[in-house]
Design a protein around this motif. Sequence first.
Motif, PDB file in Angstrom:
ATOM      1  N   VAL A 160      -5.512   2.266 -36.779  1.00 39.19           N
ATOM      2  CA  VAL A 160      -5.979   3.315 -35.875  1.00 39.19           C
ATOM      3  C   VAL A 160      -4.797   4.177 -35.435  1.00 39.19           C
ATOM      4  O   VAL A 160      -3.653   3.725 -35.446  1.00 39.19           O
ATOM      5  N   PRO A 161      -5.060   5.421 -35.073  1.00 38.61           N
ATOM      6  CA  PRO A 161      -3.964   6.282 -34.597  1.00 38.61           C
ATOM      7  C   PRO A 161      -3.361   5.721 -33.316  1.00 38.61           C
ATOM      8  O   PRO A 161      -4.047   5.047 -32.544  1.00 38.61           O
ATOM      9  N   PRO A 162      -2.075   5.967 -33.065  1.00 31.76           N
ATOM     10  CA  PRO A 162      -1.471   5.501 -31.813  1.00 31.76           C
ATOM     11  C   PRO A 162      -2.165   6.122 -30.612  1.00 31.76           C
ATOM     12  O   PRO A 162      -2.630   7.264 -30.673  1.00 31.76           O
ATOM     13  N   SER A 163      -2.243   5.372 -29.528  1.00 33.57           N
ATOM     14  CA  SER A 163      -2.975   5.850 -28.355  1.00 33.57           C
ATOM     15  C   SER A 163      -2.368   5.257 -27.087  1.00 33.57           C
ATOM     16  O   SER A 163      -2.295   4.034 -26.944  1.00 33.57           O
ATOM     17  N   PHE A 164      -1.959   6.120 -26.168  1.00 32.21           N
ATOM     18  CA  PHE A 164      -1.459   5.646 -24.878  1.00 32.21           C
ATOM     19  C   PHE A 164      -2.579   4.974 -24.090  1.00 32.21           C
ATOM     20  O   PHE A 164      -2.351   3.970 -23.396  1.00 32.21           O
ATOM     21  N   ALA A 165      -3.800   5.497 -24.207  1.00 25.15           N
ATOM     22  CA  ALA A 165      -4.934   4.919 -23.483  1.00 25.15           C
ATOM     23  C   ALA A 165      -5.170   3.478 -23.916  1.00 25.15           C
ATOM     24  O   ALA A 165      -5.465   2.608 -23.085  1.00 25.15           O
ATOM     25  N   ARG A 166      -5.032   3.202 -25.220  1.00 25.39           N
ATOM     26  CA  ARG A 166      -5.236   1.843 -25.723  1.00 25.39           C
ATOM     27  C   ARG A 166      -4.204   0.892 -25.125  1.00 25.39           C
ATOM     28  O   ARG A 166      -4.512  -0.229 -24.725  1.00 25.39           O
ATOM     29  N   LYS A 167      -2.944   1.337 -25.066  1.00 24.03           N
ATOM     30  CA  LYS A 167      -1.890   0.512 -24.480  1.00 24.03           C
ATOM     31  C   LYS A 167      -2.146   0.267 -23.000  1.00 24.03           C
ATOM     32  O   LYS A 167      -1.978  -0.852 -22.501  1.00 24.03           O
ATOM     33  N   LEU A 168      -2.563   1.328 -22.297  1.00 21.74           N
ATOM     34  CA  LEU A 168      -2.809   1.205 -20.864  1.00 21.74           C
ATOM     35  C   LEU A 168      -3.955   0.235 -20.581  1.00 21.74           C
ATOM     36  O   LEU A 168      -3.863  -0.599 -19.666  1.00 21.74           O
ATOM     37  N   VAL A 169      -5.021   0.322 -21.366  1.00 22.07           N
ATOM     38  CA  VAL A 169      -6.160  -0.582 -21.176  1.00 22.07           C
ATOM     39  C   VAL A 169      -5.748  -2.028 -21.408  1.00 22.07           C
ATOM     40  O   VAL A 169      -6.175  -2.938 -20.691  1.00 22.07           O
ATOM     41  N   CYS A 170      -4.894  -2.251 -22.403  1.00 22.96           N
ATOM     42  CA  CYS A 170      -4.412  -3.609 -22.665  1.00 22.96           C
ATOM     43  C   CYS A 170      -3.658  -4.159 -21.456  1.00 22.96           C
ATOM     44  O   CYS A 170      -3.880  -5.306 -21.034  1.00 22.96           O
TER      45      CYS A 170
END
Length: 233
Positions: A160-170
């Motif tokens: 998947v493309p990199p995503s700041f939102a994904r990191k933040l949710v983790c």
Amino acid sequence: MRWSVAVLSLAALGAAGTLDGGIAALVGWALYATAVDRAADRAGLRHFGWANRVTLLRGLLVALMIPGLLAPAQWPWLPLILGSIALALDGIDGPIARRTGMASAFGARFDMETDALTVLMLSLVVAAEGRVGPWVLLSGALRYLYVAAGWIWPRLARPVPPSFARKLVCVLQIAGLLAALLPILAPPWPSAIAAVSLALLIWSFGRDVIGLMRGKGMAESPAAPYLPDGGGV
């Protein structure tokens, strides 16, 4: 890396405090370290690097939570303390990798799977303590359900493309589970916090699933999300 495994294995046994808890922690750590060692060999990793050692330490902290899972009443603060340290360390392995020029697809995947393992362990501990209903286990299971779905629908197995939102949710997911473990937090707050963090996690995975099913994955390069600017999660 192998000397690190030996030293940290001894630390796992000694730090757990009890024989049963120590053995369980040691077995969990041995399985984790063996899987990492084999993955590093398959990836042809020539230098393990300090960033990966930090991630390895996070895995040890997860293994040391096992006594708290087996005897929640005996170790009420143990998973909370260890999980908080692991969360803090999660913020430094990526920068170390980029600063030392050691960012790699292996390191990014290693980091991501250790995050998933941390969420799984914390969700098990929260459920074992009875502070939140069994539904909290979905937090730990989502990553593995996502991987299983990729076996059925190959499109979901693409990067998947990199995503700041994904990191933040983790980060918020781990922090939410840690908050649910606070002994001073009275009901219904543990359930409410766990529910909000789970909802965010479902949103994050759902967004990725929809994007991949629409053909928005990064199929051109399996390593693309793990370049230094991507962070790898």
